[in-house]
Design a protein around this motif. Structure first.
Motif, PDB file in Angstrom:
ATOM      1  N   GLY A  22      -5.308   1.821 -12.223  1.00 25.24           N
ATOM      2  CA  GLY A  22      -6.620   1.968 -11.602  1.00 25.24           C
ATOM      3  C   GLY A  22      -7.314   3.271 -11.899  1.00 25.24           C
ATOM      4  O   GLY A  22      -8.296   3.622 -11.248  1.00 25.24           O
TER       5      GLY A  22
ATOM      6  N   VAL B 206       0.856  -1.187   0.000  1.00 29.82           N
ATOM      7  CA  VAL B 206       0.000   0.000   0.000  1.00 29.82           C
ATOM      8  C   VAL B 206       0.890   1.234   0.000  1.00 29.82           C
ATOM      9  O   VAL B 206       1.969   1.226   0.591  1.00 29.82           O
ATOM     10  CB  VAL B 206      -0.962   0.030   1.214  1.00 29.82           C
ATOM     11  CG1 VAL B 206      -1.922  -1.137   1.173  1.00 29.82           C
ATOM     12  CG2 VAL B 206      -0.190   0.049   2.526  1.00 29.82           C
ATOM     13  N   GLU B 207       0.445   2.284  -0.687  1.00 32.02           N
ATOM     14  CA  GLU B 207       1.260   3.489  -0.805  1.00 32.02           C
ATOM     15  C   GLU B 207       0.716   4.661  -0.012  1.00 32.02           C
ATOM     16  O   GLU B 207       1.404   5.651   0.178  1.00 32.02           O
ATOM     17  CB  GLU B 207       1.398   3.891  -2.274  1.00 32.02           C
ATOM     18  CG  GLU B 207       2.242   2.923  -3.083  1.00 32.02           C
ATOM     19  CD  GLU B 207       2.739   3.533  -4.375  1.00 32.02           C
ATOM     20  OE1 GLU B 207       2.232   4.594  -4.755  1.00 32.02           O
ATOM     21  OE2 GLU B 207       3.638   2.941  -4.984  1.00 32.02           O
ATOM     22  N   ASN B 208      -0.547   4.578   0.430  1.00 29.73           N
ATOM     23  CA  ASN B 208      -1.119   5.684   1.182  1.00 29.73           C
ATOM     24  C   ASN B 208      -2.264   5.179   2.060  1.00 29.73           C
ATOM     25  O   ASN B 208      -2.630   4.001   2.005  1.00 29.73           O
ATOM     26  CB  ASN B 208      -1.601   6.799   0.245  1.00 29.73           C
ATOM     27  CG  ASN B 208      -2.520   6.272  -0.842  1.00 29.73           C
ATOM     28  OD1 ASN B 208      -3.431   5.499  -0.577  1.00 29.73           O
ATOM     29  ND2 ASN B 208      -2.272   6.691  -2.079  1.00 29.73           N
TER      30      ASN B 208
ATOM     31  N   GLU C 125     -11.057  -5.118   3.149  1.00 33.29           N
ATOM     32  CA  GLU C 125     -11.194  -6.417   2.494  1.00 33.29           C
ATOM     33  C   GLU C 125     -11.046  -7.577   3.483  1.00 33.29           C
ATOM     34  O   GLU C 125     -11.566  -8.668   3.258  1.00 33.29           O
ATOM     35  CB  GLU C 125     -10.159  -6.550   1.371  1.00 33.29           C
ATOM     36  CG  GLU C 125     -10.448  -5.653   0.163  1.00 33.29           C
ATOM     37  CD  GLU C 125      -9.351  -5.726  -0.891  1.00 33.29           C
ATOM     38  OE1 GLU C 125      -8.341  -6.433  -0.644  1.00 33.29           O
ATOM     39  OE2 GLU C 125      -9.494  -5.072  -1.943  1.00 33.29           O
TER      40      GLU C 125
ATOM     41  N   GLU D 167       0.627  11.506   0.471  1.00 34.78           N
ATOM     42  CA  GLU D 167      -0.701  10.903   0.357  1.00 34.78           C
ATOM     43  C   GLU D 167      -1.357  11.231  -0.975  1.00 34.78           C
ATOM     44  O   GLU D 167      -2.363  10.638  -1.351  1.00 34.78           O
ATOM     45  CB  GLU D 167      -1.597  11.392   1.507  1.00 34.78           C
ATOM     46  CG  GLU D 167      -1.164  10.888   2.866  1.00 34.78           C
ATOM     47  CD  GLU D 167      -1.213   9.376   2.970  1.00 34.78           C
ATOM     48  OE1 GLU D 167      -2.300   8.795   2.784  1.00 34.78           O
ATOM     49  OE2 GLU D 167      -0.147   8.769   3.217  1.00 34.78           O
TER      50      GLU D 167
ATOM     51  N   ARG E 100      -8.615   0.463   2.155  1.00 37.66           N
ATOM     52  CA  ARG E 100      -9.249  -0.487   1.248  1.00 37.66           C
ATOM     53  C   ARG E 100      -8.826  -1.914   1.560  1.00 37.66           C
ATOM     54  O   ARG E 100      -9.669  -2.830   1.647  1.00 37.66           O
ATOM     55  CB  ARG E 100      -8.903  -0.137  -0.205  1.00 37.66           C
ATOM     56  CG  ARG E 100      -9.415  -1.157  -1.231  1.00 37.66           C
ATOM     57  CD  ARG E 100      -8.968  -0.817  -2.634  1.00 37.66           C
ATOM     58  NE  ARG E 100      -7.526  -0.733  -2.763  1.00 37.66           N
ATOM     59  CZ  ARG E 100      -6.715  -1.791  -2.856  1.00 37.66           C
ATOM     60  NH1 ARG E 100      -7.215  -3.025  -2.787  1.00 37.66           N
ATOM     61  NH2 ARG E 100      -5.410  -1.629  -2.999  1.00 37.66           N
ATOM     62  N   VAL E 101      -7.534  -2.124   1.758  1.00 33.19           N
ATOM     63  CA  VAL E 101      -7.021  -3.467   2.030  1.00 33.19           C
ATOM     64  C   VAL E 101      -7.534  -3.983   3.370  1.00 33.19           C
ATOM     65  O   VAL E 101      -7.925  -5.154   3.502  1.00 33.19           O
ATOM     66  CB  VAL E 101      -5.474  -3.466   1.997  1.00 33.19           C
ATOM     67  CG1 VAL E 101      -4.926  -4.794   2.496  1.00 33.19           C
ATOM     68  CG2 VAL E 101      -4.972  -3.188   0.586  1.00 33.19           C
TER      69      VAL E 101
ATOM     70  N   SER F   5      -5.415   5.773   1.922  1.00 34.71           N
ATOM     71  CA  SER F   5      -6.597   5.360   1.173  1.00 34.71           C
ATOM     72  C   SER F   5      -6.493   3.894   0.763  1.00 34.71           C
ATOM     73  O   SER F   5      -7.444   3.113   0.923  1.00 34.71           O
ATOM     74  CB  SER F   5      -6.779   6.252  -0.059  1.00 34.71           C
ATOM     75  OG  SER F   5      -7.860   5.814  -0.851  1.00 34.71           O
ATOM     76  N   GLU F   6      -5.318   3.515   0.230  1.00 33.22           N
ATOM     77  CA  GLU F   6      -5.115   2.118  -0.153  1.00 33.22           C
ATOM     78  C   GLU F   6      -5.112   1.210   1.076  1.00 33.22           C
ATOM     79  O   GLU F   6      -5.614   0.085   1.036  1.00 33.22           O
ATOM     80  CB  GLU F   6      -3.804   1.970  -0.917  1.00 33.22           C
ATOM     81  CG  GLU F   6      -3.817   2.626  -2.294  1.00 33.22           C
ATOM     82  CD  GLU F   6      -2.516   2.404  -3.056  1.00 33.22           C
ATOM     83  OE1 GLU F   6      -1.669   1.622  -2.567  1.00 33.22           O
ATOM     84  OE2 GLU F   6      -2.351   3.006  -4.129  1.00 33.22           O
TER      85      GLU F   6
END
Length: 401
Positions: A393, A10-12, A22, A120, A18-19, A14-15
């Protein structure tokens, strides 16, 4: 069934949210855990030992790490770099403590936070280009190059005739260009500077027609305030300064007065750097400050790492690899890799055979955070940009046919 094991990147935040979602965590849990999932490295350069010791102590105390020079403990070095390592949550607690420390560390805490916030990314927004609007951040925009010079390295002399130039610009737009960049002075290696009057004579006849006939914003590629002012009076929408306000600081006042977005390109004489990206970031901070002091809003400032300017081939490749590091500034990024000599050196190809090499640089640049790519071969690079956007994406299935 055996437990599956695999990596997640993940880079930020937000990601990260999301992960984590999940996995099945609730919204509150996602918000709380996301800052723990994002790890950041921040480099500080020019730190005094008394500052470095406090920084290291506070970062270690929050569960992070700070690498410093060996001589920091006994003050046997005058200054040091400091590499901070930690999660966003650790930085949050670290910065709260650093803001209470002496020796200028409170201001340093603010600057570190700005760098972290920039990493970010920024939310897509509409950029007002003096009446024409472009959307930054949703997809990679393509800026078509229109040189009306007799000596440009790639297309010198081809579009010196105003009629041919206008026809070429129309074709670039038809091929998908979101912006047209008009230049009247070559900046190829070994170029001969032209006088203000000559540059005006080249661009003004073309510009008069372009602003009337084209639906997209027109950028004026110049380092001279007098040329930019005349172009702005005729309706040009963007100023593209290849010296980042170092050749003519008055360009900042013009951009602010006319409400024009300003592209600040990194450039220097020679290729010596203390640290390529660190020096570049500091250059941009100074240029951005100059523009803001003139009254230009920060959202109207675009930065360009200046591929091919004041850099060796190896440094150009490094800048592309490390392009994400410019995110710490929080500004939209433009790159201009098209047909550059670095491509020729890597592939051993002449200017006319560098389309594939340009495509590779556009793809890597877009994947690494470039919001605008400045190119000659618009039709081909639009396709490359759209495909790269889809991989990253940034693709609306209903928008492309």
């Amino acid at each position: 069934m055996a437990i599956r094991v695999y990596s997640v990147i993940v880079e930020n935040k937000s990601e990260a949210r999301r992960v984590i979602a999940e996995v099945g965590a609730d919204a509150a849990g996602c918000g709380w855990m996301a800052p723990k999932a994002v790890h950041r490295l921040v480099m500080l350069d020019g730190v005094q030992p008394k500052q470095a010791n406090i920084i290291k102590q506070e970062m270690l105390g929050k569960g992070g790490e700070a690498a410093v020079a060996r001589g920091v403990v006994d003050h046997s070095v005058a200054e040091t770099k400091v590499l901070l390592m930690g999660t966003l949550r650790q930085y949050e607690h670290f910065l709260a403590k650093l803001a209470c420390q002496p020796f200028g560390l409170a201001d340093l805490a603010r600057r570190i936070k700005e760098a972290l916030d920039g990493q970010e990314g920024f939310s897509p927004y509409d950029l007002d280009c003096r009446g024409k609007t472009i959307r930054l951040g949703d997809k990679t925009l393509v800026m078509g190059i229109l040189n009306v010079t007799p000596d440009s390295f790639s297309d010198g002399g081809k579009y010196a005739d105003p009629g041919w130039a206008v026809e070429r610009a129309g074709q670039l737009v038809a091929d998908g260009a979101d912006i047209i960049d008009l230049g009247g002075e070559s900046t190829r290696p070994g170029y001969t500077p032209v006088a203000e009057e000559e540059e005006l004579a080249r661009v003004i006849p073309v510009l008069k027609k372009l602003v009337q006939e084209l639906p997209v914003p027109i950028s004026i590629d110049t380092t001279k305030a007098a040329v930019a002012r005349r172009a702005l009076d005729l309706g040009v929408h963007i100023i593209n300064d290849q010296w980042g306000l170092r050749a003519d600081p008055a360009l900042a006042d013009l951009a602010a007065a006319y409400g024009a977005p300003l592209v600040l390109m990194h450039n220097q004489k020679g290729t010596d750097y203390r640290d390529l990206m660190g020096d570049m970031v500091e250059f941009f901070r100074e240029s951005i400050s100059m523009a803001q002091q003139a009254g230009l809003p920060r959202e109207k400032i675009i930065i360009d790492p200046g591929l091919g300017f004041g850099k060796t081939a190896e440094q150009n490749l490094e800048a592309l690899r490390r392009l994400k590091e410019l995110r710490c500034l929080g500004q939209p990024v433009l790159i201009g890799p098209s047909r550059k000599s670095t491509i020729g050196k890597v592939l051993n190809l002449p200017v006319g055979e560098r389309v594939e090499g340009t495509a590779a640089t556009v793809a890597v640049g877009a994947a690494n955070g470039a919001h605008i790519v400045r190119v000659h071969d618009v039709k081909e690079m639009v396709r490359v940009a759209r495909m790269t956007d889809a991989i990253m994406g940034r693709w609306d299935e209903g928008s492309e046919k």
